[in-house]
Design a protein around this motif. Structure first.
Motif, PDB file in Angstrom:
ATOM      1  N   HIS A 103      -8.430  14.808  -6.643  1.00 15.73           N
ATOM      2  CA  HIS A 103      -8.154  16.242  -6.671  1.00 15.73           C
ATOM      3  C   HIS A 103      -8.599  16.936  -5.386  1.00 15.73           C
ATOM      4  CE1 HIS A 103      -6.671  16.795 -10.804  1.00 15.73           C
ATOM      5  NE2 HIS A 103      -7.465  15.771 -11.111  1.00 15.73           N
ATOM      6  N   ASP A 104      -9.462  16.275  -4.607  1.00 15.45           N
ATOM      7  CA  ASP A 104      -9.905  16.886  -3.350  1.00 15.45           C
ATOM      8  C   ASP A 104      -9.324  16.179  -2.126  1.00 15.45           C
ATOM      9  OD1 ASP A 104     -11.263  14.531  -3.621  1.00 15.45           O
ATOM     10  OD2 ASP A 104     -13.259  15.349  -3.197  1.00 15.45           O
ATOM     11  N   GLY A 105      -8.296  15.349  -2.347  1.00  9.47           N
ATOM     12  CA  GLY A 105      -7.710  14.614  -1.228  1.00  9.47           C
ATOM     13  C   GLY A 105      -6.627  15.351  -0.495  1.00  9.47           C
ATOM     14  N   GLY A 106      -6.255  16.537  -0.981  1.00 12.09           N
ATOM     15  CA  GLY A 106      -5.257  17.341  -0.291  1.00 12.09           C
ATOM     16  C   GLY A 106      -3.846  17.155  -0.790  1.00 12.09           C
ATOM     17  N   THR A 107      -3.582  16.123  -1.586  1.00 17.67           N
ATOM     18  CA  THR A 107      -2.237  15.885  -2.096  1.00 17.67           C
ATOM     19  C   THR A 107      -2.027  16.640  -3.400  1.00 17.67           C
ATOM     20  OG1 THR A 107      -2.229  13.676  -1.121  1.00 17.67           O
ATOM     21  CG2 THR A 107      -0.602  14.113  -2.837  1.00 17.67           C
ATOM     22  N   PRO A 108      -0.937  17.379  -3.549  1.00 17.29           N
ATOM     23  CA  PRO A 108      -0.678  18.065  -4.824  1.00 17.29           C
ATOM     24  C   PRO A 108      -0.597  17.073  -5.977  1.00 17.29           C
ATOM     25  CG  PRO A 108       0.812  18.832  -3.098  1.00 17.29           C
ATOM     26  CD  PRO A 108       0.099  17.643  -2.547  1.00 17.29           C
TER      27      PRO A 108
ATOM     28  N   LYS B 267      -6.610  15.749   5.639  1.00 13.79           N
ATOM     29  CA  LYS B 267      -6.240  15.727   4.226  1.00 13.79           C
ATOM     30  C   LYS B 267      -4.732  15.915   4.081  1.00 13.79           C
ATOM     31  CE  LYS B 267     -10.561  17.306   2.168  1.00 13.79           C
ATOM     32  NZ  LYS B 267     -11.193  18.282   1.237  1.00 13.79           N
ATOM     33  N   GLY B 268      -4.160  15.144   3.201  1.00 15.59           N
ATOM     34  CA  GLY B 268      -2.735  15.227   2.965  1.00 15.59           C
ATOM     35  C   GLY B 268      -1.902  14.381   3.897  1.00 15.59           C
ATOM     36  N   SER B 269      -2.543  13.664   4.842  1.00 13.24           N
ATOM     37  CA  SER B 269      -1.765  12.834   5.753  1.00 13.24           C
ATOM     38  C   SER B 269      -1.178  11.626   5.033  1.00 13.24           C
ATOM     39  CB  SER B 269      -2.640  12.372   6.923  1.00 13.24           C
ATOM     40  OG  SER B 269      -3.750  11.605   6.443  1.00 13.24           O
ATOM     41  N   ILE B 270      -1.717  11.306   3.865  1.00 16.73           N
ATOM     42  CA  ILE B 270      -1.206  10.240   3.024  1.00 16.73           C
ATOM     43  C   ILE B 270      -1.406  10.674   1.576  1.00 16.73           C
ATOM     44  CG2 ILE B 270      -3.336   8.900   2.679  1.00 16.73           C
ATOM     45  CD1 ILE B 270      -1.659   6.389   3.332  1.00 16.73           C
ATOM     46  N   ILE B 271      -0.645  10.115   0.653  1.00 18.17           N
ATOM     47  CA  ILE B 271      -0.783  10.495  -0.746  1.00 18.17           C
ATOM     48  C   ILE B 271      -2.124   9.968  -1.275  1.00 18.17           C
ATOM     49  CG2 ILE B 271       0.178  10.271  -3.063  1.00 18.17           C
ATOM     50  CD1 ILE B 271       2.917   9.980  -1.827  1.00 18.17           C
ATOM     51  N   ALA B 272      -3.054  10.883  -1.508  1.00 18.88           N
ATOM     52  CA  ALA B 272      -4.384  10.524  -2.007  1.00 18.88           C
ATOM     53  C   ALA B 272      -4.464  10.852  -3.494  1.00 18.88           C
ATOM     54  CB  ALA B 272      -5.462  11.285  -1.237  1.00 18.88           C
TER      55      ALA B 272
ATOM     56  N   CYS C   6       0.829  -1.206   0.000  1.00 15.58           N
ATOM     57  CA  CYS C   6       0.000   0.000   0.000  1.00 15.58           C
ATOM     58  C   CYS C   6       0.868   1.262   0.000  1.00 15.58           C
ATOM     59  CB  CYS C   6      -0.923   0.015   1.211  1.00 15.58           C
ATOM     60  SG  CYS C   6      -1.918  -1.470   1.417  1.00 15.58           S
ATOM     61  N   GLU C   7       1.906   1.244   0.830  1.00 11.43           N
ATOM     62  CA  GLU C   7       2.753   2.431   0.987  1.00 11.43           C
ATOM     63  C   GLU C   7       3.703   2.642  -0.193  1.00 11.43           C
ATOM     64  OE1 GLU C   7       3.287   2.863   5.757  1.00 11.43           O
ATOM     65  OE2 GLU C   7       4.008   0.995   4.854  1.00 11.43           O
ATOM     66  N   ALA C   8       3.788   1.666  -1.102  1.00 14.34           N
ATOM     67  CA  ALA C   8       4.598   1.867  -2.300  1.00 14.34           C
ATOM     68  C   ALA C   8       3.989   2.929  -3.202  1.00 14.34           C
ATOM     69  CB  ALA C   8       4.731   0.551  -3.073  1.00 14.34           C
ATOM     70  N   CYS C   9       2.697   3.162  -3.078  1.00 14.99           N
ATOM     71  CA  CYS C   9       2.012   4.198  -3.863  1.00 14.99           C
ATOM     72  C   CYS C   9       1.554   5.360  -2.993  1.00 14.99           C
ATOM     73  CB  CYS C   9       0.810   3.606  -4.586  1.00 14.99           C
ATOM     74  SG  CYS C   9       1.182   2.296  -5.769  1.00 14.99           S
ATOM     75  N   HIS C  10       1.051   5.060  -1.797  1.00 19.71           N
ATOM     76  CA  HIS C  10       0.437   6.089  -0.945  1.00 19.71           C
ATOM     77  C   HIS C  10       1.405   6.740   0.028  1.00 19.71           C
ATOM     78  CE1 HIS C  10      -3.713   5.385  -2.245  1.00 19.71           C
ATOM     79  NE2 HIS C  10      -3.418   4.103  -2.286  1.00 19.71           N
ATOM     80  N   GLY C  11       2.653   6.297   0.049  1.00 20.06           N
ATOM     81  CA  GLY C  11       3.620   6.898   0.952  1.00 20.06           C
ATOM     82  C   GLY C  11       3.502   6.366   2.367  1.00 20.06           C
ATOM     83  N   PRO C  12       4.380   6.786   3.265  1.00 18.39           N
ATOM     84  CA  PRO C  12       4.349   6.299   4.650  1.00 18.39           C
ATOM     85  C   PRO C  12       3.026   6.648   5.333  1.00 18.39           C
ATOM     86  CG  PRO C  12       5.811   8.187   4.421  1.00 18.39           C
ATOM     87  CD  PRO C  12       5.438   7.789   3.042  1.00 18.39           C
ATOM     88  N   GLY C  13       2.505   5.705   6.122  1.00 17.60           N
ATOM     89  CA  GLY C  13       1.138   5.854   6.633  1.00 17.60           C
ATOM     90  C   GLY C  13       1.011   6.158   8.101  1.00 17.60           C
TER      91      GLY C  13
END
Length: 352
Positions: free
Chosen positions: A141-146, A133-138, A116-123
């Motif tokens: 467009h409204d998940g907070g991740t650039p 929002k932004g606590s994980i790579i979402a 999971c973290e290979a795509c979404h980053g450290p959890g």
């Protein structure tokens, strides 16, 4: 009789010399130590303990790394078990996807492979505050991740090849994310993990005007499933504005219409310049994807030259007040049949 015997002896001697030349390199090579010709050579597909169906070297997914989340630079990896404890539905959808199967194989070789973290980053930050929002790579467009962080996560494995020109492409400049066209969490399409059933349907979610052109009388066989948008375009970016897979329009068309490439002894200048001078690539209500009916199309350049070439209008049709046979049938193409170019001695007028 004597000549026949001499000829036979000569043939046998030549055959012996030829055979010796073939066998000499083989005989010169010495067999390696422990070589057994009755056994197949060893491979790297067996594990160290000799059990089958394991890899001594980890497959490609085992080299995946945990991407950095720019909004949570201090977050730490927590492992797949923590993620699936809450996201059971997502795990069930993901289980049959290409990424899941690859990661399962990688974990057999390297249990430390991130999933999971290979795509979404450290959890770790997401586990402490799941609603932030932004606590994980979402990948929304409204998940907070650039968007740049979203695409950067995908390009960590998928960089290069068709995606060499993603930076600066028209899709990248319009803030498209990989997840706008792809859905790696579910198997919705036959190829490419696209967000719709096919590549063309995925493109049509934004390019509705282009998709409607394929409903016209003359069109490329895209609605019939014989081709897709990706046969001519590279949606991940190219060096031209229209995302063509080749450098020019003509080179793209020549991939299928090679007989129009030439070179011809007698060229037709508008054809050499661009196929789009006469054709529209997606669909037209005129014959052969033409931008205008013949002879009106030809008379945009050829008017009142050489033989009688009066400008023809609808009044010259068979139902008009002044019917003209030059407008009916194939128009100019009745005589000037080789409109793309000719190698015939009578080709200056593109007749044959």
């Amino acid at each position: 009789m004597r000549r026949a015997l001499l000829g036979l002896m000569f043939v046998l001697a030549a055959a012996a010399m030829l055979g010796a030349s073939w066998l000499a390199p083989v005989m010169a090579q010495s067999a390696p130590a422990g070589f057994d010709p009755s056994k197949l050579p060893a491979t790297h597909f067996g594990s160290q303990d000799g059990t089958a169906h394991h890899f001594a070297d980890a497959p490609g997914f085992a080299f995946a790394t945990v991407p950095a989340n720019p909004l949570q630079p201090t977050a730490k990896p927590i492992g797949e078990a923590t993620c699936t404890a809450c996201h059971g539905k997502e795990q069930a959808n993901f289980a049959h996807s290409v990424h899941a199967l690859g990661m399962q194989a990688a974990q057999q070789a390297n249990p430390a492979t991130p999933t999971c973290e290979a795509c979404h980053g450290p959890g770790s930050a997401h586990a402490q505050n799941p609603t932030a929002k932004g606590s994980i790579i979402a990948f929304t467009h409204d998940g907070g991740t650039p968007v740049s962080a979203q695409t950067g996560s995908c390009l960590g494995c998928h960089a290069g090849g068709p995606r060499d020109s993603w930076l600066g492409s028209v899709h990248q400049r319009n803030d498209l994310s990989c997840s706008d066209c792809h859905n790696p969490m579910a198997r919705l399409s036959a190829e490419g993990l696209t967000a719709r059933q096919s590549v063309s349907e995925t493109c049509a979610t934004c390019h509705k005007d282009v998709r409607q052109q394929f409903n016209r009388r003359s069109h490329m066989p895209l609605p019939e499933g014989e081709m897709t948008c990706a046969d001519c375009h590279n949606p991940h970016g190219t060096l031209n504005a229209s995302l063509l897979k080749t450098d020019t329009v003509n080179e793209t068309c020549y991939q299928c219409h090679a007989e129009k490439r030439g070179p011809f002894l007698f060229e037709h200048a508008p054809v050499r310049e661009s196929c789009l001078n006469c054709h529209t690539p997606h669909g037209s209500n005129q014959h052969a994807l033409l931008v205008a009916p013949v002879p009106m199309l030809c008379q945009q350049c050829h008017s009142h030259t050489r033989h009688p070439n009066d400008l023809l209008t609808s009044a010259s049709l068979g139902t008009g007040p002044a019917p003209d046979e030059r407008l009916m049938g194939r128009g100019c193409l009745t005589c000037h049949a080789q409109i793309h170019g000719s190698n015939h001695p009578s080709g200056p007028r593109l007749h044959k």
